[in-house]
Design a protein around this motif. Structure first.
Motif: not given
Length: 474
Positions: A265-294
């Protein structure tokens, strides 16, 4: 020029520049040089405790990166030709000292007294975080040199020829190709060209000079990487920016982007959430050619549909640059910018810890990283008390902005310079917060701009009086 004329011209020039009046600045330079020598001796051969430093070294010896601009790794190649890693921080320390001399000359030329000009440059000369980053294999020092030199060229004379403006544009482009955040300096330079009445021709020359360099780089990158351009990871940065507030329940998300929806939930993330914990969301698409576009599409969609949250996140991060809180308490990674007594204190990523802070063995740059704990302890005590506090940085920028506005009719040239340098410093921090999460490190390149801007602004706010300095000759 004939030899006898040279012999008589040199003393005449020295007579016009009294050495005595530059005493405060010379003392500050000696102090800055001493601090840098101590840091270089304490951390040998260089600091690599941040993952970016490893990335730059590997890129310097490998294929062009699609994650960061390539100019800094290209500059590393000739510095590392002798396989002596200590050469890199040594050159960066010298460049920072040279930059202080350049800015001092500019301030004296614009009528700032020697003491005020010296005080304005103390953040660049003596800020321990500035010096620490110079000891790292990181791009900040070269970025500062390119960016500040561009502004010095524009501010040096009352009139700016198209060739000088083009050179300034080329240097701005070099700054952009060192750190993408430098793109914000293009509009700042154009605003200066127009407000200082340099004309559209000079503004156009700035853009032309920048485009020539960027175009040449893009062609080189396409040839060497098989791709066009070098901004292939912008979406990754933006995704980190929106991660603290992105809410897929409020926005229509295409099926291809569903894996990017964060289940915390957004309220539980805090301002520094972008520092960590994102790999598991990016991993499913990172090998796609248009990953950056997505990632880009997802992030921009969240910004469009949650503008208040986006503005609030950016404003909150910008505000963190100006707080009393010490840097290590502002963000998790700032621990790597303090003078650590041991490798463990820096809490580096596992691969750096496993190598003991040494460079990758495959690069043959040495296998040992050494810390002089006794010297590090002294540097750490210095750093705990002496640095550019957030409120002080705010005061410096405010002096530049207020003085520039208040003194516009009094001295348009100095006012335009004060406003421009203040906007450059502020723009670097704001733009970084707009496209990425907060990092204290992003404050450092603003220091060479903020001090001189404050000195110019203060000059305009003081009552008029006295004779202009001889160094104001155009």
């Amino acid at each position: 020029m004939r030899p006898e004329k040279t012999a008589t011209a040199a003393p005449a020039l020295l007579e016009r520049i009294p050495i005595g009046e530059h005493g405060p600045f010379l003392l500050a330079v000696v102090a800055g040089a001493t601090l840098r020598v101590l840091v270089a001796v304490t951390y040998q051969p260089a600091l690599l405790l941040q993952r970016d430093a490893y990335s730059y070294l590997l890129t310097a010896y490998g294929a062009p990166s699609r994650f960061r601009p390539e100019l800094y790794p290209l500059l590393l190649k000739p510095l590392l030709i002798g396989r002596q890693l200590a050469v890199v921080p040594s050159v960066q320390h010298l460049l920072a000292l040279g930059l202080a001399v350049l800015l001092y000359a500019l301030l004296r030329r614009l009528g700032i007294g020697p003491v005020m000009a010296t005080v304005a440059l103390l953040p660049l000369l003596l800020d321990p975080y500035q010096v620490d980053l110079e000891q790292y294999v990181l791009s900040e020092t070269f970025f500062e040199v390119f960016a500040v030199s561009a502004f010095v060229i524009l501010l040096w004379r009352t009139t700016v020829t198209p060739s000088r403006a083009a050179l300034a544009g080329a240097l701005i482009a070099a700054a952009i190709l060192t750190r993408y955040v430098g793109a914000i300096l293009i509009p700042v330079v154009i605003v200066y060209a127009l407000t200082a009445r340099l004309g559209w021709k000079s503004a156009g020359a700035v853009i032309a000079g920048a485009l020539v360099v960027i175009g040449g780089y893009a062609g080189w990158h396409a040839t060497n990487s098989g791709g066009g351009g070098s901004g292939g990871k912008l979406g990754y940065f933006l995704y980190g920016r929106v991660a603290s507030f992105a809410d897929c329940t409020r926005v229509h998300v295409p099926p291809s982007q569903k894996p990017l929806c964060i289940d915390v939930p957004p309220a539980a993330r805090g301002p520094d959430y972008g520092f960590r914990g994102l790999d598991r969301y990016i991993k499913p698409i990172e090998n796609q050619p248009n990953a950056n576009g997505l990632l880009t599409s997802f992030s921009l969609s969240m910004i469009r549909h949650q503008p208040f949250e986006y503005v609030s996140a950016v404003a909150g991060d910008v505000g963190r640059f100006f707080t009393w809180t010490s840097p290590p308490r502002r963000e998790p990674y700032a621990q790597r910018w303090v003078y650590v007594l041991s490798l463990a204190q820096a809490n580096p990523v596992p691969i750096i810890r496993a190598r003991g802070g040494a460079p990758p063995p495959s690069l043959h740059l040495g296998t040992r990283f050494r810390i002089d704990a006794a010297l590090a302890g002294g540097l750490r005590r210095y750093q705990q008390w002496i640095y550019t506090y957030g409120p002080l940085l705010g005061v410096l920028l405010a002096l530049g902005l207020i003085g520039g506005v208040a003194g516009w009719r009094r001295d348009r040239r100095v006012a335009a310079a004060a406003l421009t340098l203040s906007l450059a410093a502020l723009g670097l921090m704001v733009f970084a917060a707009m496209v990425n999460v907060f990092h204290f490190r992003y404050e450092i390149p603003a220091l060479p701009f903020a001090g001189p801007a404050a000195a110019l602004g203060l000059k305009l706010l003081r009552p008029a009086g006295g004779q202009p300095s001889a160094s104001m000759t155009a």
